[in-house]
Enzyme design. Structure first.
Site, PDB file in Angstrom:
ATOM      1  N   SER A 146       0.796  -1.230   0.000  1.00  0.00           N
ATOM      2  CA  SER A 146       0.000   0.000   0.000  1.00  0.00           C
ATOM      3  C   SER A 146       0.832   1.286   0.000  1.00  0.00           C
ATOM      4  O   SER A 146       0.267   2.374  -0.023  1.00  0.00           O
ATOM      5  CB  SER A 146      -0.919   0.001   1.226  1.00  0.00           C
ATOM      6  OG  SER A 146      -0.143  -0.055   2.422  1.00  0.00           O
ATOM      7  N   GLU A 208     -13.869  -8.784   4.212  1.00  0.00           N
ATOM      8  CA  GLU A 208     -13.828 -10.032   4.975  1.00  0.00           C
ATOM      9  C   GLU A 208     -14.248  -9.850   6.425  1.00  0.00           C
ATOM     10  O   GLU A 208     -15.008 -10.662   6.968  1.00  0.00           O
ATOM     11  CB  GLU A 208     -12.410 -10.604   4.906  1.00  0.00           C
ATOM     12  CG  GLU A 208     -12.214 -11.894   5.672  1.00  0.00           C
ATOM     13  CD  GLU A 208     -10.819 -12.460   5.518  1.00  0.00           C
ATOM     14  OE1 GLU A 208     -10.570 -13.545   6.053  1.00  0.00           O
ATOM     15  OE2 GLU A 208      -9.964 -11.815   4.869  1.00  0.00           O
ATOM     16  N   ASP A 307      -9.933 -21.514   1.629  1.00  0.00           N
ATOM     17  CA  ASP A 307      -8.858 -20.664   2.127  1.00  0.00           C
ATOM     18  C   ASP A 307      -7.660 -21.582   2.419  1.00  0.00           C
ATOM     19  O   ASP A 307      -7.557 -22.651   1.841  1.00  0.00           O
ATOM     20  CB  ASP A 307      -9.295 -19.855   3.342  1.00  0.00           C
ATOM     21  CG  ASP A 307      -8.889 -18.382   3.238  1.00  0.00           C
ATOM     22  OD1 ASP A 307      -7.824 -18.114   2.652  1.00  0.00           O
ATOM     23  OD2 ASP A 307      -9.608 -17.523   3.733  1.00  0.00           O
TER      24      ASP A 307
END
Length: 404
Positions: A146, A208, A307
């Site tokens: 980020s 999520e 997952d």
């Protein structure tokens, strides 16, 4: 050529009785056993026990193999506690998960009937193990990062991994792209990746946890000190709707979506995305229950994924289906059981644009034979009984080749 006859058959959409499939690498025909024997007299004929079901191989669109060495290292119960434990043990766990660890996970999926899986990879360390897997693999090279000053370096690392995977591309190994999440990937990096590689299969985590929702929508919650302390970031990179807007024109697999609100779900529906539901991971990380009834009301296709072992105890889709049956306790049992079987066969194949997931002429002969404790009395109950009782498969074919 082979002909396999079964009293019970699930073709990816419906349960049928007294049917047979003729196949070599691809499915050649589906019909009554005696008709196929007459049409293909030289084919090897096999008749299954009545306490089995012939069906397409299972498709797991979202699995992380990199933390497969985890057993009790990571903290469950709260997403932020889990994330902090992942950061604390990341190097230890990734170092512990060498080639043998990847192979054990791949073999376990094979034994439980998974013939196609989507491997989401942050580092590329499992790439060669996935290439060597007997299954069909969609290899999602994941972008994460980020910091605006690091966008070029992050893109270069992502592109290096992606290009390596493209040198290995084949019918059974499909390079793809993953955007980690709207809170963890800079919009400039997302735009650059989608501009250059937007034609590849695409996956992303989305909404999520409660922490993600509070951070993205209001710049608040437990993510705030996390980003301020670790990344010196004082505000989210973009709102959830802005993230979805970046994906407009693509068909993405959005994993989780537990905390997507109605506006966001409507955007997902309008843009033709698919949701990958991971009920056991959501429960263990304290994320809550995906609003399955709203997803179905808006006609959003939904899949089922395991997952990884960083937030689960197995990579079995049967275990995942059993958990989903129990989690969505208000759903009518026969209906949700049939929908779950579709989610791990035909719908998953459609979302990944792969010619598998259905027993129909021209598709790859990726087939499994799943056992039942008894011959079911009711065809309507067969999907539920199959989900409740299946742990391993009796036989498994990939492109007509027997592996189990």
């Amino acid at each position: 050529m082979k002909i396999v006859a079964a009293k019970w058959l699930f073709d990816g959409e419906t349960v049928q009785s007294d049917r047979a499939v003729a196949f070599d690498e691809k499915i050649v025909a589906l019909g009554a056993p005696e008709e196929l024997k007459a049409e293909y007299p030289n084919a090897k004929f096999f008749e299954l026990d009545s306490r089995t079901v012939l069906m397409p191989g299972l498709v797991n669109p979202h699995v992380h193999l990199e933390f497969g060495a985890n057993t009790t290292h990571l903290k469950f119960g709260d997403f932020m506690q889990w994330l902090e434990s992942v950061i604390a043990h990341r190097d230890e766990l990734t170092e512990a998960c060498k080639a043998g660890c990847y192979k054990r996970q791949i073999d376990a999926m094979l034994a439980s009937g998974t013939t196609t899986f989507g491997a989401v990879s942050s580092y590329g360390k499992e790439m060669r193990a996935c290439k060597a897997a007997p299954q069909r693999v969609v290899f999602f090279n994941e972008a994460i990062g980020s910091q605006p000053a690091a966008v070029d370096a992050l893109y270069a690392d992502f592109e290096l991994r992606l290009e390596e995977s493209r040198t290995m591309a084949s019918e059974r190994f499909i390079p793809a792209v993953a955007i980690h999440a709207p809170y963890s990937v800079h919009p400039v990096l997302i735009k650059k990746i989608l501009k250059n590689y937007g034609d590849l299969p695409l996956s992303a985590h989305f909404m999520e946890s409660p922490a993600e929702k509070a951070w993205l929508e209001r710049g608040e919650g437990p993510f705030k000190p996390f980003f301020e302390n670790f990344l010196k970031q004082t505000a989210p990179l973009c709102f959830p709707e802005e993230f979805l807007q970046l994906l407009k024109g693509k068909r993405a697999l959005l994993t989780h979506a537990v905390h997507a609100d109605e506006k966001q779900l409507r955007m997902i529906a309008e843009d033709g995305h698919t949701i990958t539901h991971c009920p056991r991971s959501n429960r263990l990380l304290g994320c809550g229950r995906m609003k399955l009834e709203k997803v179905e009301e808006l006609q959003i296709p939904w899949l089922l994924g395991t997952d990884g072992l960083s937030s689960n105890t197995s990579l079995s889709l049967w275990d995942e289906m059993r958990a989903a049956v129990m989690m969505h306790c208000n759903a009518e049992l026969e209906n949700i059981s049939l929908e779950l079987l579709k989610a791990v066969t035909s719908r998953a194949a459609d979302a990944l644009d792969l010619p598998v997931g259905r027993l129909e002429r021209g598709r790859w002969a990726d087939l499994i034979v799943a056992p039942l404790p008894d011959d079911p009395e009711s065809p309507g109950q067969l999907p539920l009984q199959l989900i409740l009782h299946t742990k391993r498969v009796e036989h498994l074919y990939i492109q007509g080749e027997k592996h189990v």
